[in-house]
Write a protein that holds these residues in place. Structure first.
Motif, PDB file in Angstrom:
ATOM      1  N   GLU A  40      61.685  14.606  -6.301  1.00  6.40           N
ATOM      2  CA  GLU A  40      62.808  13.872  -6.897  1.00  6.40           C
ATOM      3  C   GLU A  40      62.359  12.677  -7.754  1.00  6.40           C
ATOM      4  OE1 GLU A  40      65.620  15.379  -6.539  1.00  6.40           O
ATOM      5  OE2 GLU A  40      64.760  16.744  -5.066  1.00  6.40           O
ATOM      6  N   GLU A  41      61.099  12.668  -8.154  1.00  4.61           N
ATOM      7  CA  GLU A  41      60.627  11.577  -9.015  1.00  4.61           C
ATOM      8  C   GLU A  41      60.005  12.126 -10.291  1.00  4.61           C
ATOM      9  OE1 GLU A  41      59.343   8.496  -5.416  1.00  4.61           O
ATOM     10  OE2 GLU A  41      58.137   8.650  -7.239  1.00  4.61           O
ATOM     11  N   GLY A  42      59.795  11.232 -11.245  1.00  5.28           N
ATOM     12  CA  GLY A  42      59.151  11.627 -12.490  1.00  5.28           C
ATOM     13  C   GLY A  42      57.648  11.730 -12.337  1.00  5.28           C
ATOM     14  N   LEU A  43      57.016  12.161 -13.408  1.00  2.00           N
ATOM     15  CA  LEU A  43      55.564  12.288 -13.428  1.00  2.00           C
ATOM     16  C   LEU A  43      54.908  10.919 -13.545  1.00  2.00           C
ATOM     17  CD1 LEU A  43      55.724  15.231 -15.845  1.00  2.00           C
ATOM     18  CD2 LEU A  43      54.248  15.312 -13.858  1.00  2.00           C
ATOM     19  N   PHE A  91      49.883  17.760 -11.493  1.00  2.24           N
ATOM     20  CA  PHE A  91      49.794  18.422 -12.795  1.00  2.24           C
ATOM     21  C   PHE A  91      48.563  17.924 -13.539  1.00  2.24           C
ATOM     22  CE2 PHE A  91      53.653  20.837 -13.150  1.00  2.24           C
ATOM     23  CZ  PHE A  91      54.540  20.201 -12.297  1.00  2.24           C
ATOM     24  N   THR A 102      49.341  15.723 -28.969  1.00  3.17           N
ATOM     25  CA  THR A 102      50.198  16.122 -27.861  1.00  3.17           C
ATOM     26  C   THR A 102      49.339  16.599 -26.711  1.00  3.17           C
ATOM     27  OG1 THR A 102      51.849  16.826 -29.452  1.00  3.17           O
ATOM     28  CG2 THR A 102      52.074  17.660 -27.211  1.00  3.17           C
ATOM     29  N   ILE A 103      49.771  16.299 -25.503  1.00  2.00           N
ATOM     30  CA  ILE A 103      49.052  16.824 -24.359  1.00  2.00           C
ATOM     31  C   ILE A 103      49.841  17.989 -23.775  1.00  2.00           C
ATOM     32  CG2 ILE A 103      48.077  14.543 -23.931  1.00  2.00           C
ATOM     33  CD1 ILE A 103      49.635  14.455 -21.329  1.00  2.00           C
ATOM     34  N   TYR A 104      49.121  18.946 -23.272  1.00  2.63           N
ATOM     35  CA  TYR A 104      49.724  20.185 -22.760  1.00  2.63           C
ATOM     36  C   TYR A 104      49.437  20.276 -21.267  1.00  2.63           C
ATOM     37  CZ  TYR A 104      50.293  21.393 -27.630  1.00  2.63           C
ATOM     38  OH  TYR A 104      50.671  21.373 -28.944  1.00  2.63           O
ATOM     39  N   PHE A 105      50.464  20.658 -20.528  1.00  7.74           N
ATOM     40  CA  PHE A 105      50.383  20.640 -19.078  1.00  7.74           C
ATOM     41  C   PHE A 105      50.069  22.017 -18.502  1.00  7.74           C
ATOM     42  CE2 PHE A 105      51.676  16.452 -17.614  1.00  7.74           C
ATOM     43  CZ  PHE A 105      52.185  15.893 -18.772  1.00  7.74           C
ATOM     44  N   GLY A 106      49.383  22.009 -17.378  1.00  5.94           N
ATOM     45  CA  GLY A 106      49.221  23.208 -16.580  1.00  5.94           C
ATOM     46  C   GLY A 106      50.442  23.432 -15.719  1.00  5.94           C
TER      47      GLY A 106
ATOM     48  N   LEU B  34      57.750  11.567 -26.795  1.00  6.45           N
ATOM     49  CA  LEU B  34      57.670  13.012 -26.583  1.00  6.45           C
ATOM     50  C   LEU B  34      58.781  13.474 -25.655  1.00  6.45           C
ATOM     51  CD1 LEU B  34      54.526  11.708 -26.534  1.00  6.45           C
ATOM     52  CD2 LEU B  34      54.000  14.126 -26.563  1.00  6.45           C
ATOM     53  N   TYR B  36      59.802  16.799 -23.168  1.00  4.56           N
ATOM     54  CA  TYR B  36      59.325  17.983 -22.471  1.00  4.56           C
ATOM     55  C   TYR B  36      60.487  18.602 -21.702  1.00  4.56           C
ATOM     56  CZ  TYR B  36      54.428  16.508 -23.101  1.00  4.56           C
ATOM     57  OH  TYR B  36      53.205  16.156 -23.620  1.00  4.56           O
ATOM     58  N   GLN B  38      61.096  20.880 -18.244  1.00  8.53           N
ATOM     59  CA  GLN B  38      60.419  21.289 -17.018  1.00  8.53           C
ATOM     60  C   GLN B  38      61.336  22.155 -16.175  1.00  8.53           C
ATOM     61  OE1 GLN B  38      59.175  18.160 -14.288  1.00  8.53           O
ATOM     62  NE2 GLN B  38      57.519  19.414 -13.520  1.00  8.53           N
ATOM     63  N   PRO B  43      55.650  21.137 -17.311  1.00  9.25           N
ATOM     64  CA  PRO B  43      56.442  20.607 -18.421  1.00  9.25           C
ATOM     65  C   PRO B  43      55.974  21.259 -19.717  1.00  9.25           C
ATOM     66  CG  PRO B  43      55.598  18.826 -17.049  1.00  9.25           C
ATOM     67  CD  PRO B  43      54.904  20.080 -16.615  1.00  9.25           C
ATOM     68  N   PHE B  45      56.113  21.347 -23.846  1.00  6.33           N
ATOM     69  CA  PHE B  45      56.320  20.416 -24.945  1.00  6.33           C
ATOM     70  C   PHE B  45      57.474  20.874 -25.833  1.00  6.33           C
ATOM     71  CE2 PHE B  45      55.337  17.472 -28.196  1.00  6.33           C
ATOM     72  CZ  PHE B  45      55.368  18.141 -29.419  1.00  6.33           C
ATOM     73  N   LEU B  88      62.342  15.794 -19.785  1.00  8.07           N
ATOM     74  CA  LEU B  88      61.552  14.585 -19.605  1.00  8.07           C
ATOM     75  C   LEU B  88      61.247  13.943 -20.949  1.00  8.07           C
ATOM     76  CD1 LEU B  88      58.995  16.075 -17.074  1.00  8.07           C
ATOM     77  CD2 LEU B  88      60.762  14.408 -16.521  1.00  8.07           C
ATOM     78  N   PHE B 101      56.373   8.367 -18.204  1.00 10.88           N
ATOM     79  CA  PHE B 101      57.514   9.277 -18.207  1.00 10.88           C
ATOM     80  C   PHE B 101      58.766   8.596 -17.679  1.00 10.88           C
ATOM     81  CE2 PHE B 101      56.192  13.612 -19.158  1.00 10.88           C
ATOM     82  CZ  PHE B 101      54.816  13.515 -19.110  1.00 10.88           C
ATOM     83  N   GLY B 102      59.902   9.036 -18.204  1.00 13.59           N
ATOM     84  CA  GLY B 102      61.167   8.718 -17.572  1.00 13.59           C
ATOM     85  C   GLY B 102      61.337   9.600 -16.354  1.00 13.59           C
ATOM     86  N   SER B 103      62.402   9.331 -15.603  1.00 12.21           N
ATOM     87  CA  SER B 103      62.622  10.105 -14.378  1.00 12.21           C
ATOM     88  C   SER B 103      63.277  11.451 -14.658  1.00 12.21           C
ATOM     89  CB  SER B 103      63.464   9.299 -13.400  1.00 12.21           C
ATOM     90  OG  SER B 103      64.641   8.868 -14.035  1.00 12.21           O
TER      91      SER B 103
END
Lengths: 114, 111
Positions: A40-43, A91, A102-106, B34, B36, B38, B43, B45, B88, B101-103
């Motif tokens: 329930e939280e952001g990254l 992540f 830009t960064i890309y996530f797994g 940016l 995203y 999710q 996430p 892009f 996000l 990041f925002g929540s």
């Protein structure tokens, strides 16, 4: 072109055990980032690495957590003596470099501590 | 401390509706913002915005940045159930080595 690869996708550990999470960046990317997402939280940023160097670990807990990105092989996030509060999605992300990339996530590694 | 705030926290709409998601930021040495999407996993892009007033568009999604008022919006028109996700917003902070990041906004699109 494979994306950012993380394994394991799901990991269950008992309190006090060690967790090792692995991340292979996208081809051509030399910058790796680890983020944690609590329920329930952001990254939240943890650490930024380049090959053989930790560049910024300002988001990393001071104890029990470590990260590396060796010359050969994946980046590893290691959590020693896990506690329930470590249960989260971890992540990994990669980018070719700074600035403006830009960064890309797994897909993430979901750690559950029981 | 750099901050990114998203609103609303959650939103429930019906298919076909148009939604607007908000993101405000307070970031030292602002470089970009940016967006995203999710969906229970990585996430993915959507957009990177660097210039004020220039809309970026991808299909039914569009986004714009206002660097004077320090916010961005993400619009989704003709929403579909597949748009259900957490959206996000993030900005490089510090020495650009990390994203703040925002929540997130949890969007649920009902059939």
């Amino acid at each position: 072109n494979a994306g950012v690869m993380q394994n394991p996708r799901h990991l269950v550990r008992r309190r006090g055990q060690e967790a090792r999470l692995r991340c292979s960046p996208m081809k051509g990317h030399s910058h790796v980032y680890w983020y944690r997402q609590l329920p329930e939280e952001g990254l939240k940023f943890m650490v930024y690495l380049q090959k053989e160097n930790i560049i910024d670990e300002s988001g990393m807990p001071k104890e029990r957590f470590s990260a590396e990105f060796p010359k050969e092989g994946p980046s590893i996030l290691r959590i020693q003596q896990v506690v329930r509060g470590d249960s989260a999605a971890y992540f990994c992300a990669s980018s070719p470099g700074l600035p403006g990339n830009t960064i890309y996530f797994g897909e993430g590694s979901w750690l559950t501590v029981v | 401390e750099d901050k990114v705030v998203q609103s609303p926290l959650s939103l429930v709409v019906h298919e076909g509706d148009t939604v607007t998601l908000n993101c405000s930021y307070e970031v030292t040495n602002f470089r970009s913002l940016l967006w995203y999407k999710q969906e229970k996993k990585a996430p993915t892009f959507l957009f990177m915005l660097t210039s004020s007033g220039i809309e970026k568009k991808s299909g039914r999604l569009s986004s714009i940045l206002d660097k004077k008022e320090l916010f961005s919006i993400l619009n989704i028109t003709a929403t579909q159930t597949g748009d259900s996700a957490v959206y996000l917003c993030a900005a490089p902070s510090g020495s650009a080595r990390q994203l703040t990041f925002g929540s997130g906004t949890q969007l649920t699109v009902l059939p």
